[in-house]
Motif scaffolding. Structure first.
Motif, PDB file in Angstrom:
ATOM      1  N   VAL A  35      12.236  93.743 -36.466  1.00 49.67           N
ATOM      2  CA  VAL A  35      12.169  94.766 -36.048  1.00 49.67           C
ATOM      3  C   VAL A  35      11.966  94.807 -34.447  1.00 49.67           C
ATOM      4  O   VAL A  35      11.327  93.818 -34.163  1.00 49.67           O
ATOM      5  CB  VAL A  35      10.808  95.786 -36.570  1.00 49.67           C
ATOM      6  CG1 VAL A  35       9.466  95.061 -36.220  1.00 49.67           C
ATOM      7  CG2 VAL A  35      10.768  97.152 -36.259  1.00 49.67           C
ATOM      8  N   ALA A  36      12.444  95.900 -33.620  1.00 46.72           N
ATOM      9  CA  ALA A  36      12.374  95.737 -32.444  1.00 46.72           C
ATOM     10  C   ALA A  36      12.303  97.077 -31.587  1.00 46.72           C
ATOM     11  O   ALA A  36      12.742  98.073 -32.213  1.00 46.72           O
ATOM     12  CB  ALA A  36      13.791  94.907 -32.014  1.00 46.72           C
ATOM     13  N   THR A  37      11.986  97.144 -30.407  1.00 46.21           N
ATOM     14  CA  THR A  37      11.977  98.091 -29.473  1.00 46.21           C
ATOM     15  C   THR A  37      13.255  98.033 -28.977  1.00 46.21           C
ATOM     16  O   THR A  37      14.327  97.396 -29.068  1.00 46.21           O
ATOM     17  CB  THR A  37      10.936  97.906 -28.386  1.00 46.21           C
ATOM     18  OG1 THR A  37      11.382  97.233 -27.480  1.00 46.21           O
ATOM     19  CG2 THR A  37       9.763  97.840 -28.898  1.00 46.21           C
ATOM     20  N   PHE A  38      13.516  99.481 -28.229  1.00 49.57           N
ATOM     21  CA  PHE A  38      14.920  99.716 -27.458  1.00 49.57           C
ATOM     22  C   PHE A  38      15.183  98.556 -26.404  1.00 49.57           C
ATOM     23  O   PHE A  38      16.445  98.237 -26.202  1.00 49.57           O
ATOM     24  CB  PHE A  38      14.965 100.796 -26.953  1.00 49.57           C
ATOM     25  CG  PHE A  38      14.727 102.162 -27.878  1.00 49.57           C
ATOM     26  CD1 PHE A  38      14.672 103.564 -27.332  1.00 49.57           C
ATOM     27  CD2 PHE A  38      15.226 102.053 -29.150  1.00 49.57           C
ATOM     28  CE1 PHE A  38      14.556 104.577 -28.555  1.00 49.57           C
ATOM     29  CE2 PHE A  38      15.100 102.958 -30.041  1.00 49.57           C
ATOM     30  CZ  PHE A  38      14.813 104.345 -29.688  1.00 49.57           C
ATOM     31  N   ARG A  39      14.066  98.161 -26.145  1.00 50.96           N
ATOM     32  CA  ARG A  39      14.289  97.012 -24.830  1.00 50.96           C
ATOM     33  C   ARG A  39      14.274  95.519 -25.338  1.00 50.96           C
ATOM     34  O   ARG A  39      14.474  94.537 -24.522  1.00 50.96           O
ATOM     35  CB  ARG A  39      13.572  97.159 -23.736  1.00 50.96           C
ATOM     36  CG  ARG A  39      13.632  98.679 -22.980  1.00 50.96           C
ATOM     37  CD  ARG A  39      12.801  98.682 -21.793  1.00 50.96           C
ATOM     38  NE  ARG A  39      12.930  99.900 -21.036  1.00 50.96           N
ATOM     39  CZ  ARG A  39      12.726 100.323 -19.898  1.00 50.96           C
ATOM     40  NH1 ARG A  39      11.834  99.401 -19.282  1.00 50.96           N
ATOM     41  NH2 ARG A  39      12.743 101.262 -19.467  1.00 50.96           N
ATOM     42  N   ASP A  40      13.909  95.420 -26.523  1.00 51.48           N
ATOM     43  CA  ASP A  40      13.907  93.987 -27.168  1.00 51.48           C
ATOM     44  C   ASP A  40      15.117  93.083 -27.179  1.00 51.48           C
ATOM     45  O   ASP A  40      16.438  94.013 -27.178  1.00 51.48           O
ATOM     46  CB  ASP A  40      12.984  93.747 -28.521  1.00 51.48           C
ATOM     47  CG  ASP A  40      11.761  93.858 -28.501  1.00 51.48           C
ATOM     48  OD1 ASP A  40      10.892  94.201 -29.394  1.00 51.48           O
ATOM     49  OD2 ASP A  40      11.485  93.349 -27.458  1.00 51.48           O
ATOM     50  N   GLN A  41      15.431  92.085 -27.477  1.00 52.27           N
ATOM     51  CA  GLN A  41      16.366  91.527 -27.655  1.00 52.27           C
ATOM     52  C   GLN A  41      16.159  90.411 -29.254  1.00 52.27           C
ATOM     53  O   GLN A  41      14.663  90.272 -29.090  1.00 52.27           O
ATOM     54  CB  GLN A  41      17.108  90.572 -26.598  1.00 52.27           C
ATOM     55  CG  GLN A  41      16.177  89.464 -26.114  1.00 52.27           C
ATOM     56  CD  GLN A  41      17.077  88.789 -25.096  1.00 52.27           C
ATOM     57  OE1 GLN A  41      17.340  89.409 -23.865  1.00 52.27           O
ATOM     58  NE2 GLN A  41      17.334  87.696 -25.113  1.00 52.27           N
ATOM     59  N   ALA A  42      17.214  90.120 -29.776  1.00 52.56           N
ATOM     60  CA  ALA A  42      16.956  89.339 -30.841  1.00 52.56           C
ATOM     61  C   ALA A  42      16.660  87.656 -30.708  1.00 52.56           C
ATOM     62  O   ALA A  42      16.821  87.169 -29.532  1.00 52.56           O
ATOM     63  CB  ALA A  42      18.245  89.268 -31.735  1.00 52.56           C
ATOM     64  N   LYS A  43      15.829  87.316 -31.577  1.00 47.82           N
ATOM     65  CA  LYS A  43      15.358  85.747 -31.635  1.00 47.82           C
ATOM     66  C   LYS A  43      16.770  85.057 -31.858  1.00 47.82           C
ATOM     67  O   LYS A  43      17.652  85.731 -32.636  1.00 47.82           O
ATOM     68  CB  LYS A  43      14.421  85.459 -32.408  1.00 47.82           C
ATOM     69  CG  LYS A  43      13.112  86.103 -32.267  1.00 47.82           C
ATOM     70  CD  LYS A  43      11.968  85.670 -33.334  1.00 47.82           C
ATOM     71  CE  LYS A  43      10.725  86.295 -33.121  1.00 47.82           C
ATOM     72  NZ  LYS A  43      10.113  86.622 -34.346  1.00 47.82           N
ATOM     73  N   VAL A  44      16.857  83.919 -31.112  1.00 45.06           N
ATOM     74  CA  VAL A  44      17.875  83.316 -31.529  1.00 45.06           C
ATOM     75  C   VAL A  44      18.008  82.232 -33.030  1.00 45.06           C
ATOM     76  O   VAL A  44      16.981  81.792 -32.654  1.00 45.06           O
ATOM     77  CB  VAL A  44      18.237  82.629 -30.113  1.00 45.06           C
ATOM     78  CG1 VAL A  44      19.461  81.535 -30.386  1.00 45.06           C
ATOM     79  CG2 VAL A  44      18.766  83.404 -28.937  1.00 45.06           C
ATOM     80  N   ARG A  45      18.884  82.298 -33.446  1.00 43.77           N
ATOM     81  CA  ARG A  45      18.967  81.154 -34.261  1.00 43.77           C
ATOM     82  C   ARG A  45      20.398  80.400 -34.222  1.00 43.77           C
ATOM     83  O   ARG A  45      21.558  81.054 -34.469  1.00 43.77           O
ATOM     84  CB  ARG A  45      18.847  81.682 -35.689  1.00 43.77           C
ATOM     85  CG  ARG A  45      19.070  80.562 -37.110  1.00 43.77           C
ATOM     86  CD  ARG A  45      19.343  81.208 -38.363  1.00 43.77           C
ATOM     87  NE  ARG A  45      18.071  81.810 -38.750  1.00 43.77           N
ATOM     88  CZ  ARG A  45      16.948  81.161 -39.368  1.00 43.77           C
ATOM     89  NH1 ARG A  45      17.213  80.038 -39.537  1.00 43.77           N
ATOM     90  NH2 ARG A  45      15.691  81.836 -39.733  1.00 43.77           N
ATOM     91  N   ILE A  46      20.208  79.065 -34.091  1.00 44.86           N
ATOM     92  CA  ILE A  46      21.634  78.379 -33.972  1.00 44.86           C
ATOM     93  C   ILE A  46      22.043  78.269 -35.359  1.00 44.86           C
ATOM     94  O   ILE A  46      21.360  77.505 -36.020  1.00 44.86           O
ATOM     95  CB  ILE A  46      21.568  76.989 -33.116  1.00 44.86           C
ATOM     96  CG1 ILE A  46      21.244  77.268 -31.776  1.00 44.86           C
ATOM     97  CG2 ILE A  46      22.874  76.122 -33.234  1.00 44.86           C
ATOM     98  CD1 ILE A  46      20.920  76.232 -30.849  1.00 44.86           C
ATOM     99  N   LEU A  47      22.994  78.818 -35.955  1.00 40.73           N
ATOM    100  CA  LEU A  47      23.333  78.650 -37.371  1.00 40.73           C
ATOM    101  C   LEU A  47      23.687  77.140 -37.833  1.00 40.73           C
ATOM    102  O   LEU A  47      24.241  76.662 -36.938  1.00 40.73           O
ATOM    103  CB  LEU A  47      24.712  79.313 -37.629  1.00 40.73           C
ATOM    104  CG  LEU A  47      24.540  80.854 -37.996  1.00 40.73           C
ATOM    105  CD1 LEU A  47      25.830  81.460 -38.381  1.00 40.73           C
ATOM    106  CD2 LEU A  47      23.580  80.764 -39.119  1.00 40.73           C
ATOM    107  N   ARG A  48      23.062  76.927 -38.912  1.00 43.52           N
ATOM    108  CA  ARG A  48      23.299  75.728 -39.662  1.00 43.52           C
ATOM    109  C   ARG A  48      23.342  75.883 -40.984  1.00 43.52           C
ATOM    110  O   ARG A  48      22.046  76.368 -41.579  1.00 43.52           O
ATOM    111  CB  ARG A  48      22.414  74.681 -39.090  1.00 43.52           C
ATOM    112  CG  ARG A  48      22.396  73.399 -39.829  1.00 43.52           C
ATOM    113  CD  ARG A  48      21.370  72.515 -39.458  1.00 43.52           C
ATOM    114  NE  ARG A  48      21.391  71.226 -40.382  1.00 43.52           N
ATOM    115  CZ  ARG A  48      20.849  71.253 -41.712  1.00 43.52           C
ATOM    116  NH1 ARG A  48      20.114  72.471 -41.872  1.00 43.52           N
ATOM    117  NH2 ARG A  48      20.983  70.434 -42.509  1.00 43.52           N
ATOM    118  N   GLY A  49      24.215  75.425 -41.598  1.00 39.35           N
ATOM    119  CA  GLY A  49      24.173  75.558 -43.085  1.00 39.35           C
ATOM    120  C   GLY A  49      24.067  73.991 -43.730  1.00 39.35           C
ATOM    121  O   GLY A  49      24.571  73.146 -43.537  1.00 39.35           O
TER     122      GLY A  49
END
Lengths: 175, 377
Positions: free
Chosen positions: B82-96
């Motif tokens: 969940v985020a506010t209007f001014r938030d940005q997403a946490k980063v996940r460097i994709l790895r499978g």
């Protein structure tokens, strides 16, 4: 001094005459190639009371020889890290039949107990814990014609100096 | 022509085939009047994880040895937030993650017979052995799968108990600090037992429900259950309260004939030397569980050197339980079946050794048959 490679045991005689068997390994972790004491091809094994393979000598003690009752001694012919062995916890061994082979798992200079350095074609060979590089293996060392209280596993047919640093031997026991 | 004569003709023709240019080939079945010793069953692994044929083009090689693996991708982790209007997403460097499925061989015994001795048989000996060999190899496949399945449930069970192998028995469950039952659970009757032993208690409906829960509560869905025929027979003892009067009436006359049990597809096996009685496994759908590959379908080799006939069959397969959380186990006995073997029952609830599989039922060679006609022929 021998050096360990990717392929350390090569049978150079006919395979059809040999009885090759796969046997369960008592300690499955020895099949993990990342194990500090992982089993290499060319090391020698014996069977425990549960018909499982264990090293023929105590790999932690340099110069250790097979136990008094370890008469069944077999070479491991599966390279370290083979995925088929890891999948089913089994190693292929030569169980029966005489053969000629090149091995890198030997110490040509060690004189273990009543044995001697490997210096002559026809010299009998026995097993002991040896050091190659930075770790120990269960490998071939030289014996002498009149050494008692040891178990011969073969005889030298070509010395390393004439065989690209590999020891060639004829398996079997003859007196 | 009688069946015995047909079988004799088969054996005679079998030898004759070697004289032909294309002589080393399989022959049609003639049927027989021989006595069978035991039922042979197809692999239950093939029902739990249907096999996929692969070729060397699908596999990866090693620079260190001459074996093959198939590398499988496992889905990467991801989540939302969940985020506010001014938030940005946490980063996940994709790895499978990836997992290897290694291949190995399953093979029959190497059968040998002198052609003169083949004349002494009225049954199509070689054909019988050829057919049985394929099922014998499938038994080994099941043995390997059960071994991997057991390792998977015990690995998670150990993890859930603080990283230590912990005895799971009626006495430990009734004690002051019972072990966690994360991937292995005792049946309702077993957990209430007064002694820790290998006695198999009947499978009850709550046991199946609890098996479902072990997967369903972990973001997985139980799909199929594996049990022996003996455990399945317990279903016929379920009462009106468990199955209602209609099904209770049906099972009394026809047995339980539906495809599902408490919403799970069930797989039954008579191989009680591989899946020992008292052990019930639940699995997800195959795509959450693992893979079963066939690199080389069963091949049959036959040869004749002078008067000695030899034949053998083999196949190359690979299997992997990539998601160890996708399998769970119910134990219907009260004793401890971990490697600690605190109750001394492990040997009686674990698969028998490979060499002991397929124990002979008949006692003909020991002279036990009735009526016993004595004398040498």
């Amino acid at each position: 001094m021998s050096t360990v490679g990717k392929i350390n045991f090569e049978i150079i005689s006919s395979l059809e005459r040999l009885e090759r068997r796969g046997k369960k390994v008592a300690d499955a972790t020895l099949l993990n190639p990342n194990n500090a004491v992982a089993l290499y091809d060319g090391e020698w094994l014996t069977l425990n009371s549960s018909d499982q393979l264990v090293r023929a000598t105590d790999v932690t003690s340099v110069g250790a020889e097979p136990g008094n009752n370890a008469f069944l001694l077999f070479p491991n012919i599966g390279e370290r890290g083979r995925t088929d062995t890891q999948a089913i916890n089994m190693l292929p061994i030569v169980m029966m039949g005489d053969y000629e082979a090149d091995s890198r798992i030997f110490d040509g200079t060690a004189a273990v107990a009543g044995g001697a350095a490997i210096t002559a074609v026809g010299q009998p060979l026995k097993l002991a814990t040896i050091t190659l590089g930075s770790r120990n293996f269960t490998g071939l060392v030289g014996s002498v014609y009149n050494e008692t209280d040891c178990k011969w596993v073969g005889y030298v047919t070509r010395l390393p100096a004439n065989n690209a640093s590999k020891l060639r031997f004829l398996a079997g026991w003859r007196r | 022509m009688s069946s015995a004569a047909s079988a004799q003709l088969f054996n005679d023709n079998f030898m004759g085939k070697f004289a032909e240019a294309d002589g080393k080939q399989k022959m049609a079945e003639y049927g027989g009047t021989y006595i069978r010793d035991r039922l042979r069953e197809l692999s239950f692994l093939g029902q739990i994880m249907p096999p996929t044929n692969v070729t060397k083009a699908d596999c990866q090689r090693s620079v260190n040895h001459d074996t093959l693996v198939k590398i499988l991708d496992v889905e990467p982790q991801s989540k939302a937030m969940v985020a506010t209007f001014r938030d940005q997403a946490k980063v996940r460097i994709l790895r499978g993650p990836r997992v290897e499925c290694a291949f190995h061989t399953i093979m029959s015994e190497k059968f040998q017979k002198y052609e003169e001795e083949l004349l002494a048989y009225e049954m199509p000996l070689t054909k019988i052995v050829e057919e049985n060999s394929v099922k014998d190899m499938q038994e080994i496949i099941d043995l390997i799968f059960i071994t991997h399945g057991e390792a998977a449930v015990q690995a998670l069970q150990t993890e859930a108990n603080g990283g230590s192998v912990t005895s799971l028995s009626a006495s430990t469950l009734q004690g002051g600090t019972p072990p966690a039952e994360f991937s292995v659970r005792k049946g309702e009757l077993a957990r209430a037992a007064s002694t820790d032993d290998a006695t198999v208690r009947p499978l009850q409906k709550p046991d199946i429900v609890n098996l479902r829960k072990m997967l369903n509560r972990n973001r997985l869905k139980a799909r199929q259950v594996l049990m022996t025929e003996s455990e399945f027979d317990d279903v016929h003892q379920w009462t009106l309260e468990d199955i209602g009067d209609r099904i209770a009436g049906e099972t009394t006359t026809d047995g339980y004939k539906y495809n599902q049990l408490v919403g799970l597809e069930y797989r039954r096996t008579i191989k009680t030397d591989i899946l020992r009685e008292g052990n019930v496994y639940v699995f997800t759908a195959p795509e959450y569980l693992g893979r079963y590959y066939v690199l080389n379908a069963p091949k049959f080799y036959i040869d004749k050197i002078a008067n000695l006939i030899m034949f053998q069959s083999w196949m190359n397969v690979g299997m992997v339980i990539a998601n160890v959380a996708a399998v769970r186990k119910m134990e219907l006995y009260s004793g401890d079946a971990t490697t600690l073997d605190a109750s001394g029952i492990l040997a009686s609830v674990s698969p028998v050794a490979e060499d002991s599989l397929g124990a002979v039922n008949n006692r003909v060679d020991s002279g036990v048959r009735f009526p016993a006609i004595n004398g040498l022929f």
